[in-house]
Design an enzyme around this catalytic site. Structure first.
Site, PDB file in Angstrom:
ATOM      1  CE  LYS A  50       1.844  -3.097  -2.860  1.00  0.00           C
ATOM      2  NZ  LYS A  50       1.603  -1.626  -2.533  1.00  0.00           N
ATOM      3  CB  SER A 305      -3.043  -8.316  -6.399  1.00  0.00           C
ATOM      4  OG  SER A 305      -3.177  -8.784  -5.049  1.00  0.00           O
TER       5      SER A 305
END
Length: 506
Positions: A50, A305
Site C-alpha cells: 500500500k 501483499s
C-alpha cells in the site's frame, strides 16, 4: 490502458518503497508440480504494498493541498502508507480506522506519525466518517484504491514482475479488496504481455469485485467477513471496477481455511508470517491448481501483499490451516461403550497420526468420540478412513467442513456424566511421536473403565492427555501401581477446581 502504463512508468514510489524480491516456493512447487513464485510485498517498509499507491498520490499534491493536510480511511495497510509518506513530506496525516482494526496496525500508524481516529466497525463506516471530516476541515482525501495515482503506484508491482521474470508466466494471482492493486497490475501486464492471465482472488465472505462484475456495476455487499481485514471491502470503486472488468481474466474465491493453509505454505517455504489478505492470492492459486484451471505452462505468481497481523491471530490460523489444506479430517464416531474399544478404534486408524481425541462417558451401550486424523492424501484418504470405520460397524459423521464443530463443539465435548461414580482424573504427558497414543492406551488395563479422554496435538514435543478413569476405592492401590509402571509422567487432577466445577457430577 496506455495512460496507466505511462503513469506507472513515471510514478514516484521508490522515495519510500523498495523493489521487493520475486521468490520461488520450492516446497509448494514440488508438491503441486508447478513453478510457483511469490512477490514479497510483505518486505516493504510498512510490510504492505500500500505504500506504493499512497505515496504516488500524495507526492502529486499541490503546495496548497499539502498545507491542508491529508486524511484517509483504512483498515491499516493504506493507513501506514499514508502516514509514512506524509511524514516524509512534512504533511499532516489524519487516519480514520475501523474499531475492529488489529492493534498492531493502529500502533504502527501512530509510530509513523499519523493521527488515528477510530470509528465504525468496518471500512465503509470509517470511509464515510473520513469523508465528512475532509469536507468539514478541508483535508485532502487520499482514497485507498479508487484513484488513478493510487492505481498507478500499485501498478509498479506488475512492472517489477515483468523485469524480474522475463521467462514465460502462465498467470499472476492478485488479492482483491477495493481493486487498486489488481487494476494497476493488470493495466501494465496486459499492455506488455497480454498472453499472461491476471486473476483476482477474493475471500468468499467478501467477494465485492465478483459481485460487481456479475451485476455490471459496483454494488454493496450485505455484509463482509473480517478475517482477511485487509480486503474486507463492501463495495469496489468505479475506476477499479472499470479496469478489472475489462482486464482480469477470472476471479477466484477462497475460504478462510484455505487462506490459513496458504499462510502455512508461505511460512514453510520462507519462514515468513503473512496477514490473511497477504496469503489470499496464494490460496487462489492453489484453488486454481486443485480445480484444474491453472495454466499448465509458465510460472504461476502470487502477490504476498502484506504481513500486518496480530500475533494472537496465529492461534486461529494454526488451528484451521490443516483443514484448509485438507490435511486433517474431523470425525464423530460411535463405538461400543466397553473396555478396550478405544484401543480397537486406534488400531483401525493404523499408523496415521491422531490430532485430536475427545470423549466423555455417557450411560448406555455406545460411546461417541470426536476425533481428528492427519491426512497425507486429502479427501481421498478421508473417504478411505470413513469406509474402513463403517466397514467395522462403526457409525461415522464427517465434521470436517462443519463450522459449528470446528469453531465450538471440538472445545465443548465433555460435561458432567450422570450416574458416574468413583471417577479419578489424571493429566499425562508422553513423547509426541507416531504410535505414542496407541502405546499409552495399551498401557491402561481393561480392569478400569475410561470415562473421559481429551487429547489434542498442538505441535509440541510432548503430547498431553486428560483422562478420567473409574477406580473403586478398593482397587486404587493397584491402579496407581499400574500407571506408575506405564512410565509416563502424570498428575492427579481429581481435586482440580476446573474439573470439579465443570466436569464432576456432584
Amino acid at each position: 490502458m496506455t495512460d496507466y502504463v505511462r503513469k506507472i512508468l513515471t510514478s514516484s514510489v521508490y522515495e519510500v518503497a523498495v523493489q521487493t524480491p520475486l521468490e520461488k516456493m520450492d516446497l509448494l512447487s514440488a508438491r503441486l508440480d508447478h513453478d510457483i513464485l511469490v512477490k514479497r510485498e510483505d518486505l516493504q517498509p510498512v510490510f504492505s504494498f500500500k505504500i506504493r499507491g499512497a505515496h504516488n498520490r500524495i507526492v502529486h499534491l499541490s503546495a496548497e493541498e499539502r498545507a491542508r493536510g491529508v486524511i484517509c480511511a483504512s483498515a491499516g495497510n493504506h493507513a501506514q502508507g499514508v502516514a509514512l509518506s506524509a511524514t516524509r513530506l512534512g504533511i499532516r496525516a489524519i487516519v480514520v480506522m475501523p474499531t475492529t482494526t488489529p492493534v498492531i496496525k493502529v500502533n504502527a500508524v501512530k509510530r509513523l506519525g499519523g493521527e488515528v481516529v477510530l470509528f465504525g466497525d468496518g471500512f465503509d463506516a470509517a470511509r464515510a466518517h473520513a469523508a465528512g471530516l475532509a469536507e468539514k476541515h478541508g483535508h485532502v482525501f487520499v482514497h485507498p484504491f479508487d484513484d488513478p495515482d493510487v492505481i498507478a503506484g500499485q501498478g509498479t508491482v506488475g512492472l517489477e514482475i515483468m523485469r524480474q521474470h522475463p521467462e514465460p508466466i502462465g498467470a499472476i494471482y492478485v488479492p482483491v479488496g477495493g481493486g487498486g492493486l489488481a487494476a494497476g497490475i493488470a493495466s501494465f501486464v496486459k499492455f506488455l504481455r497480454p498472453e499472461i492471465r491476471v486473476i483476482g482472488v477474493e475471500p468468499d465472505e467478501a467477494a465485492s469485485m465478483k459481485a460487481a462484475i456479475a451485476a455490471g456495476k459496483p454494488v454493496p455487499l450485505d455484509r463482509v467477513g473480517l478475517f482477511a481485514d485487509g480486503v474486507a471491502v463492501r463495495q469496489v470503486g468505479d475506476e477499479t471496477f472499470r479496469l478489472c472488468r475489462d482486464l482480469l481474466d477470472d476471479i477466484v474465491t477462497v475460504s478462510a481455511d484455505e487462506i490459513c493453509a496458504a499462510i502455512k505454505d508461505i511460512f514453510d517455504d520462507h519462514r515468513a508470517i503473512t496477514e490473511p489478505a497477504g496469503a489470499l492470492a496464494l490460496a487462489g492459486l492453489r484453488r486454481d491448481i486443485e480445480n484444474g484451471n491453472a495454466p499448465k505452462d509458465g510460472a504461476l505468481i502470487a502477490i504476498n501483499s502484506g504481513a500486518n497481523v496480530n500475533f494472537d491471530r496465529l492461534r486461529y490460523v494454526a488451528e484451521r490451516a490443516e483443514i484448509g489444506e485438507r490435511a486433517e479430517a474431523l470425525l464423530a464416531v460411535t463405538i461400543p461403550e466397553r473396555p478396550g474399544s478405544y484401543r480397537a478404534f486406534i488400531r483401525l486408524i493404523g499408523s496415521r497420526a491422531i490430532t485430536e481425541f475427545n470423549y466423555r462417558y455417557r450411560a448406555g451401550d455406545s460411546a461417541r468420540i470426536f476425533v481428528g486424523v492427519k491426512l497425507t492424501r486429502g479427501d481421498i484418504e478421508k473417504r478411505e478412513i470413513i469406509d474402513l470405520l463403517e466397514g467395522n460397524d462403526l457409525a461415522v459423521t464427517d465434521l470436517t467442513d462443519n463450522e459449528v464443530a470446528k469453531l465450538h463443539v471440538r472445545h465443548m465435548v465433555g460435561g458432567r456424566a450422570a450416574g458416574l461414580t468413583d471417577e479419578q482424573v489424571f493429566r499425562f504427558q508422553f513423547p509426541e511421536r507416531p504410535g505414542a497414543l496407541l502405546k499409552f492406551l495399551e498401557g491402561l488395563n481393561d480392569a478400569w473403565n475410561i470415562t473421559l479422554f481429551h487429547y489434542r496435538n498442538h505441535g509440541s514435543d510432548y503430547g498431553r492427555v486428560l483422562v478420567g478413569v473409574q477406580v473403586p476405592a478398593e482397587t486404587r492401590a493397584d491402579f496407581f501401581a499400574h500407571i506408575d509402571a506405564i512410565g509416563f509422567p502424570y498428575w492427579d487432577e481429581t481435586q482440580n477446581p476446573a474439573y470439579r466445577q465443570f466436569l464432576h457430577m456432584d
